[in-house]
Design a protein around this motif. Structure first.
Motif, PDB file in Angstrom:
ATOM      1  N   ARG A   1       0.833  -1.218   0.000  1.00 13.37           N
ATOM      2  CA  ARG A   1       0.000   0.000   0.000  1.00 13.37           C
ATOM      3  C   ARG A   1       0.862   1.261   0.000  1.00 13.37           C
ATOM      4  O   ARG A   1       0.631   2.177  -0.786  1.00 13.37           O
ATOM      5  CB  ARG A   1      -0.939   0.015   1.209  1.00 13.37           C
TER       6      ARG A   1
ATOM      7  N   ASN B   1       2.471   1.841  -3.424  1.00 13.26           N
ATOM      8  CA  ASN B   1       1.518   2.223  -4.472  1.00 13.26           C
ATOM      9  C   ASN B   1       0.908   3.596  -4.224  1.00 13.26           C
ATOM     10  O   ASN B   1       0.621   4.334  -5.167  1.00 13.26           O
ATOM     11  CB  ASN B   1       0.426   1.155  -4.586  1.00 13.26           C
TER      12      ASN B   1
ATOM     13  N   PHE C   1       3.542   5.922  -5.359  1.00 17.79           N
ATOM     14  CA  PHE C   1       3.609   5.947  -6.830  1.00 17.79           C
ATOM     15  C   PHE C   1       2.512   6.844  -7.394  1.00 17.79           C
ATOM     16  O   PHE C   1       2.760   7.703  -8.252  1.00 17.79           O
ATOM     17  CB  PHE C   1       3.489   4.528  -7.383  1.00 17.79           C
TER      18      PHE C   1
ATOM     19  N   PHE D   1      -5.234   3.314  -6.689  1.00 17.06           N
ATOM     20  CA  PHE D   1      -4.872   4.023  -5.464  1.00 17.06           C
ATOM     21  C   PHE D   1      -5.089   5.487  -5.783  1.00 17.06           C
ATOM     22  O   PHE D   1      -5.141   5.881  -6.947  1.00 17.06           O
ATOM     23  CB  PHE D   1      -3.403   3.752  -5.093  1.00 17.06           C
TER      24      PHE D   1
END
Ligand code: SAJ
Length: 427
Positions: free
Chosen positions: A211, A214, A217, A249
């Motif tokens: 998590r 991401n 990112f 996300f």
């Protein structure tokens, strides 16, 4: 069998209540006497446990909250759910686990099943529990049984709870695993056995590091899209139509809570002991930690559009909790945004219907302002940090005050004075 739970927080209390619901006698141990007092008074301090549920558990006579560790002598199976924070220098602080183990050493009865649930680096169960008890001459798998089973509590998630969320468990020996599995099967719908505590410890870190990386990112993608004049929110909505191999996300002002900001650091710290340096974890951490600066910087650019500077301006932060519809402020990026605005010379206020006060870095208590649309009109800019469900987005959008929306919460109000992260300032 008498079960025990050490640490009656957002993990331990729901666990203890679930065990009572399934008919067990449960001794709930916590150092904090005010917690013990509240529990007996049926006053829940945990969002997902109602006062009624708690009062029922106490009234059943099968739930005994106590601060007395000597009660361990009457416990057949104990779950350790104490905090695993970071120390000042960002290293794992396992002191809470160590102090519980010290108490278990003093009072444990032979044959006890010990299950560690606190999120921690792989090797903790062997190093801090097994080795300590074996040093006293106890034999694992005979005199005591030892497992690791990561908690998967998601605060305020109404769909997944202690009972219906699959539970991974690893035992130090085959006997430990079968005992642990048999117990958890009594109050958890799906138990997932794995070959060792290390695998169980590592699987939890994979879940939460996944998590963190991401989120970092997508935060980087948001800053990239901002620069390129592309709306990241629209990009994500398009990408998530892919029915396989993609999971959305969302950008935000940074990451808060007690899991995602911390768990990856437990992993990278342990890996360093094996001379393995994780690039992704460190980079994700710094990218996420940078988001409050990006939010303040973008606010400055927006105010520039109105020929205003942050210095001496009046800024209102909407939402301070680390995620919607809860009061939890732990590691909330809103706190960092607040401090940065103050350091830039702004007069900062905040409104949060759940998190009604916090202590700023100078130690002063800051209180949420009341919700007042007329008063809100007087601010030079508004920054939406937490998209609580019940905020009156329509009314706030209509105030005409420039808004920086860090959660795309105003997506239904495309007005020129409403800006969002991950999209360029020029509309
Ligand atoms: N966040 C983003 N973008 C995202 C997701 C989260 O910026 O796409 C931010 C949130 O605003 C928050 C932080 O990251 O500040 C953490 O959010 P979270 O959704 O991970 O919430 P947590 O910290 O409550 O994480 C818990 C975790 N549960 C356990 O550790 C047992 C996590 O494993 C769950 O996946 C997560 O809830 C969840 O799915 O809600």
């Amino acid at each position: 069998a008498v079960l025990g739970v050490v640490g009656l927080g957002y993990v331990g209390l729901p666990l203890a209540v679930e065990m009572v619901k399934q008919g067990f006698h449960v001794i709930g141990i916590d150092l904090d006497l005010s917690k013990i007092d509240k529990l007996y008074r049926g006053e829940s301090y945990i969002h997902d446990i109602s006062n009624e549920t708690l009062t029922e558990a106490i009234a059943s006579g099968r739930f005994k909250p106590t601060a007395d560790f000597a009660t361990i002598s009457g416990i057949d199976a104990i779950s350790i759910c104490v905090p695993t924070p970071l120390s000042e220098n960002q290293d794992p602080d396992t002191s809470f686990i160590v102090s519980v183990v010290d108490q278990i050493k003093k009072y444990m009865k032979k044959g006890i099943l010990i299950t560690l649930e606190s999120t921690t680096y792989p090797g903790t169960t062997e190093e801090l529990i097994q080795a300590e008890l074996e040093a006293l001459g106890y034999v694992v798998g005979e005199d005591f049984f030892l497992c690791f089973s990561p908690e998967r509590v998601d605060p305020s998630n109404t769909r997944f709870n202690t009972f219906n969320t699959p539970k991974v468990i690893g035992g130090t020996t085959a006997a430990c695993l079968s005992l642990g599995q048999a117990l958890y099967n009594k109050y958890v719908q799906t138990v997932v056995p794995v070959s060792s505590p290390k695998v169980a410890e590592m699987s939890k870190l994979l879940e939460n590091t996944f998590r963190s990386i991401n989120i970092a990112f997508i935060n980087e993608m948001a800053m990239m899209c901002d620069r390129m004049g592309i709306d990241i929110w629209e990009v994500i909505d398009a990408a998530k139509t892919k029915p396989f191999g993609f999971m959305p996300f969302y950008p935000g002002p940074g990451i808060g809570g007690h899991c995602i900001p911390l768990d990856p650091m437990y992993l990278s710290w342990k890996a360093k002991g094996f001379r393995f340096y994780s690039q992704f974890i460190e980079l994700a951490q710094s990218t996420n930690d940078n988001m409050p600066y990006y939010v303040v910087n973008k606010t400055s650019k927006i105010m520039n559009e109105y020929a205003k500077s942050i210095k001496k301006s009046n800024i209102l932060i909407l939402g301070m909790a680390y995620k919607p519809d809860i009061a939890d402020l732990r590691e909330s990026p809103g706190l960092e945004v607040y401090d940065l605005f103050k350091d830039s010379g702004a007069n900062v206020s905040y409104y949060d219907p759940f998190a009604t006060s916090f202590r700023d870095k100078s130690g002063a208590t800051v209180y949420s302002v009341a919700y007042d649309a007329e008063q809100f009109k007087k601010y030079d800019s508004i920054v939406l940090i937490t998209n609580h469900t019940d905020l009156n987005y329509g009314e706030i959008a209509s105030l005409g005050v420039p808004i920086l929306d860090t959660r795309n919460a105003f997506k239904n109000y495309a007005l020129p004075h409403i800006y969002k992260i991950g999209h360029s300032v020029q509309q």
